[in-house]
Design an enzyme around this catalytic site. Structure first.
Site, PDB file in Angstrom:
ATOM      1  N   GLU A  85       0.859  -1.187   0.000  1.00 25.53           N
ATOM      2  CA  GLU A  85       0.000   0.000   0.000  1.00 25.53           C
ATOM      3  C   GLU A  85       0.894   1.235   0.000  1.00 25.53           C
ATOM      4  OE1 GLU A  85      -2.082   0.130   4.070  1.00 25.53           O
ATOM      5  OE2 GLU A  85      -1.400  -1.937   3.892  1.00 25.53           O
ATOM      6  N   CYS A 117      -3.763  -4.448   4.067  1.00 19.12           N
ATOM      7  CA  CYS A 117      -2.946  -5.454   4.763  1.00 19.12           C
ATOM      8  C   CYS A 117      -3.325  -6.888   4.389  1.00 19.12           C
ATOM      9  CB  CYS A 117      -3.035  -5.261   6.272  1.00 19.12           C
ATOM     10  SG  CYS A 117      -2.428  -3.658   6.807  1.00 19.12           S
ATOM     11  N   HIS A 244      -3.286 -11.379  11.528  1.00 15.96           N
ATOM     12  CA  HIS A 244      -2.815 -10.039  11.184  1.00 15.96           C
ATOM     13  C   HIS A 244      -2.752  -9.220  12.468  1.00 15.96           C
ATOM     14  CE1 HIS A 244      -2.212  -6.201   9.443  1.00 15.96           C
ATOM     15  NE2 HIS A 244      -3.402  -5.744   9.774  1.00 15.96           N
TER      16      HIS A 244
END
Lengths: 414, 85
Positions: A85, A117, A244
């Site tokens: 990103e 993500c 995550h």
């Protein structure tokens, strides 16, 4: 597909910069409420220096993996996907530079993926499917999640927990790190503006929208997984869980939510389960910060290095990217994972980062915020940072950004 | 009592009690309903915990994302009360 074919992660490495700052130092410097430190469960965050960018992070993460392959194996890397990103151009991919500096085969596909993500996991799964398809037996796919941080005091408590760096994941039919359970996955996606990077100099985030979307996705991606894999039980199917990690405290909250809903056990048992199945995956992330789409692979590395499995263990992995898209999937680690990862010396790499003061950090922010801004020409004074570069003896060569000429980024090995 | 008979005052009480469990330094009677949870000192993890406990206590099956943009504790009470019916 060959029924006996195994597919997964052959090699894994991370690069998380040469510098870090203690989270407490940012709290003190910004006047943040230190009572909130406990729920964050974060201790340090990695920082890039001005000669580091998404290209250098990616190359510096993947180089040890590529160097460990013999020339014939290296030529079997047929797809290179950078997940980021932190794009450096609307058209030209980070991967195009990375392909060059890793010396990959010119018959390699080169592309870039973006979905906050989550994108690296999407790329890993597409890579695994390519390998499993058998259309090019023995092929390897290199996925590199690479990002830089642009946050500052405008994002309050997000500032102390953002990381920087890259995770490199080599997918093949020789899965020494993680054998993926092919076909065992669940996905969940919907549109939301929880966090974003609308401009190459800053991020925006709505904390509640983002955390609640993460938790909804965790539940529904798991339910989608359970629909595909008969008999799945959140509490007993997985020996370990890797998620995550925007910050470790959210992973703990997510685990607690899932155990309440799917295991129906009390607070003490949830805490014990967290310590046993989840905490080993957070050791590295709590010293790096949010590594964006590389965070779940940093967590996998943390799990393997911390637990050092000597027998097969099933791992449930959850990947989430703002915007949003998510996936719950699984795989198996074993004693070979321990051996294969040990050579990367990730723990030593993190311990060897230089600790910066808050004043050093503030001085870096202006340079770092310009990292992704298109400029026709500029120079980067690498020598200003020689004290940090030279601090580690026997340091391997690293790629560094030295200049931009007519929008073309120029790098050198230092 | 069937969940559909829960009054708004009862939901308000559950919300205040739950906030006090997560933020024990705040007596339930002193909570100003016009404030947001963050104004009471609840960090993001505290807010997650409060919402999860409320959904559990009130037996409401609702995506957490539905609650992410409520602007005050009063709005939270109204939202939960409507879901009880």
């Amino acid at each position: 597909m060959d029924a006996g074919l195994q597919v997964g992660i052959e090699a894994l490495n991370v690069y998380c910069g040469l510098a870090q700052i203690p989270v407490e130092a940012i709290f003190a410097g910004r006047g943040l409420n230190e009572e909130r430190l406990a729920n964050l469960m974060m201790y340090e965050r990695s920082l890039n220096l001005p000669f580091e960018d998404p290209v250098t992070n990616a190359v510096n993460a993947a180089k040890p993996i590529v160097d460990a392959l013999d020339p014939a194996e290296k030529d079997r890397i047929e797809i290179l996907i950078t997940s980021t990103e932190s794009g450096i151009d609307y058209s030209k991919s980070v991967a195009s530079y990375v392909h060059d500096f890793l010396g990959l085969n010119r018959q390699c596909r080169v592309i870039e993926a973006k979905q906050a993500c989550y994108a690296a996991t999407g790329a890993v799964q597409m890579g695994a499917a390519y390998v499993a398809s058998g259309i090019s037996p023995g092929a390897k796919v290199l996925v590199i999640a690479t990002d830089v941080s642009l946050v500052d005091e405008r994002v309050d408590y997000t500032e102390p927990v953002m990381g920087a760096g890259a995770a490199a994941v080599l997918v093949s039919d020789r899965p020494r790190i993680l054998t993926i359970d092919l076909g065992a996955f669940g996905t969940h996606s919907f549109e939301t503006l929880d966090s974003a990077r609308p401009d190459p100099t800053f991020d925006i985030a709505d904390v509640d929208v983002s955390l609640f979307a993460y938790l909804d996705c965790l539940k529904h991606a798991f339910l989608a997984y359970r629909d595909r894999v008969e008999g799945t039980d959140f509490a007993s199917t997985f020996d370990f869980l890797v998620m995550h990690t925007p910050f470790a405290g959210l992973v703990k909250a997510g685990h607690r939510k899932m155990m309440r809903e799917f295991a129906g056990v009390g607070v003490a048992e949830i805490e014990q389960d967290f310590t046993r199945r989840v905490l080993p995956s957070l050791a590295y992330g709590s010293k790096v910060g949010n590594l964006c789409s590389g965070a779940v692979y940093l967590a996998l590395a943390s799990l393997i290095d911390t637990v050092q499995p000597d027998t097969g263990c099933r791992v449930g992995l959850f990947s989430y990217g703002s915007g949003c898209s998510s996936e719950f999937f699984s795989g198996v680690i074993d004693q070979e994972s321990t051996a294969a990862l040990a050579g990367m010396q990730i723990g030593q790499h993190l311990a060897g980062r230089s600790a910066l003061t808050f004043d050093d950090y503030k001085g870096l922010l202006k340079d770092n915020h310009g990292c992704l801004v298109p400029q026709k020409d500029r120079d980067v004074e690498i020598g200003r940072w020689s004290s940090i570069l030279d601090r580690r003896t026997n340091r391997r060569s690293l790629l560094a950004l030295k200049a931009v000429r007519n929008y073309h980024r120029k790098y050198e090995w230092v | 009592m069937p969940i559909s008979d829960v009054s708004r005052d009862a939901v308000d009480l559950v919300v205040r009690e739950t906030i006090a469990v997560v933020l024990p330094s705040i007596p339930p009677g002193t909570i100003d309903g016009s404030k947001h949870l963050r104004d009471l000192g609840a960090d993001s993890v505290d807010r997650v915990e409060i919402i999860l406990m409320l959904l559990d206590r009130l037996h409401i099956d609702e995506p957490m994302s539905s609650l992410s943009q409520l602007t005050s504790i009063d709005a939270l009470v109204t939202f939960l009360h409507e879901r009880c019916h």
